[in-house]
Write an enzyme that holds these catalytic residues in place. Sequence first.
Site, PDB file in Angstrom:
ATOM      1  N   GLU B  55       0.801  -1.221   0.000  1.00  0.00           N
ATOM      2  CA  GLU B  55       0.000   0.000   0.000  1.00  0.00           C
ATOM      3  C   GLU B  55       0.835   1.272   0.000  1.00  0.00           C
ATOM      4  OE1 GLU B  55      -0.153  -2.426   2.284  1.00  0.00           O
ATOM      5  OE2 GLU B  55      -0.442  -1.653   4.320  1.00  0.00           O
ATOM      6  N   ASN B  56       2.131   1.151   0.268  1.00  0.00           N
ATOM      7  CA  ASN B  56       2.960   2.351   0.136  1.00  0.00           C
ATOM      8  C   ASN B  56       3.278   2.672  -1.324  1.00  0.00           C
ATOM      9  OD1 ASN B  56       4.435  -0.095   0.660  1.00  0.00           O
ATOM     10  ND2 ASN B  56       6.305   1.110   0.678  1.00  0.00           N
TER      11      ASN B  56
END
Lengths: 236, 225
Positions: B55-56
């Site tokens: 998700e980064n």
Amino acid sequence: MSATTFHETHDEAVAGVEDGSTVLIGGFGMAGMPVDLVDALIRQGASDLVVVSNNAGNGDTGLAALLAAGRVRRMVCSFPRQSDSWVFDGLYRSGRIELEVVPQGTLAERMRAAGAGIGAFFCPTAVGTPLAEGKETREIEGRTYVLEHPIRGDYALIGAHVADAMGNLVYRKTARNFGPVMAAAARTTIAQVSRVVPVGGLDPEHVVTPGIYVDRVVAAPGSGPAAGDLQQQEQA
Amino acid sequence: MTLERTDRGPLGRAEMAAVVARDIPSGSYVNLGIGQPTLVADHLPEGSGVVLHTENGMLHMGPAATGGPDDPIDPDLTNAGKVPVTELPGASYFHHADSFAMMRGGHLDVCVLGAFQVAAGGDLANWHTGAPDAIPAVGGAMDLAIGAKQVLVMMSLFAKDGSPKLVEACTYPLTGAGCVDRVYTDLATFRVGTGPDGRGVEVLETWGTTYDELAARLDVPLVRA
């Protein structure tokens, strides 16, 4: 905003940050963290700041040092508690800092909304949890959403990889993280980069953050989120 | 038909990860949460075509970087746990708002999360113990819980004090309501949120125990699959 200006030092780049400003600080952990700009902000002396960043500082440097210097009134972030967040932890436990915890995606989208001129938006994240308490909800086509408001910055401090002389930015790998959304969400965006190339030095198809969002750029020795391999961007 | 495996003991951590990996359809876009779920990557079969999302801001994440000559540690390339990782051919990078739009918008097929508690109706508690001195930190947990098409939880069935973690109603603060599909534990795999009222729990398979033994130890409405 007028054309991007280029600065010799990080101190010059952060000049004028007023007490009480909301400052968006990029980075996810150390990837994309504009450490030199944060250090310059400590020297610049602005206080009573509201800081918006994914985390609340690591170790004793960068954002943690800004917190330790007592410059931050309120922290808005998704994940303050980490193994090395002792500076924030101490301030929080002794009641010397306010905390607003925001789900990571909502944090990004609230800043995106600010940059995109959206008044507020209905978001499915956090419905039915303590983080939605007291917020307006609405059912839309059978699903419940919570109303979330934009987060605007007076300043954004971000780390990017390469800028061109128009202020266009490219990033490296996962160091991109919050940079593009913060750049658009702030009145004044200040980017630290590894280097600046002449106009034409970046392929327009590869620009991630157009220079319209970037007000000040500083490229100084040792600058940039990481002194990584430049080869990929040179090919770009 | 509930498959009862009484010829062996409960699953170890790696075995649990292998069972989760077994159930991930080939070609899925998958997010593996921080901690135990990360182990699932080690058990995806060669050629599964699974694409890992972090998700980064990355799709087609590779294994952790070892620092060797072929995969040097790059501080600009980490996973959501901030561990240095590698990129696979065909990887892509994007900013945080795009990464979470991808999740919230229902584009990810599967996410695997750890949990403190899961309720029979699929409520998830995995971000906060609610202890008065605990500093709240949510990260991407709430976004993940409501985003993926299928949310799988991986956890031990009982806490260290012996209390069940699959419960009628969560006592810890919620991460998401009614969001969990399946729960993979050391003793059994469950489908939650089933039945006409959406509060039924199907026992899909057991490991080192039987359906009846589980029914005696859990205070949730179990049914055989």
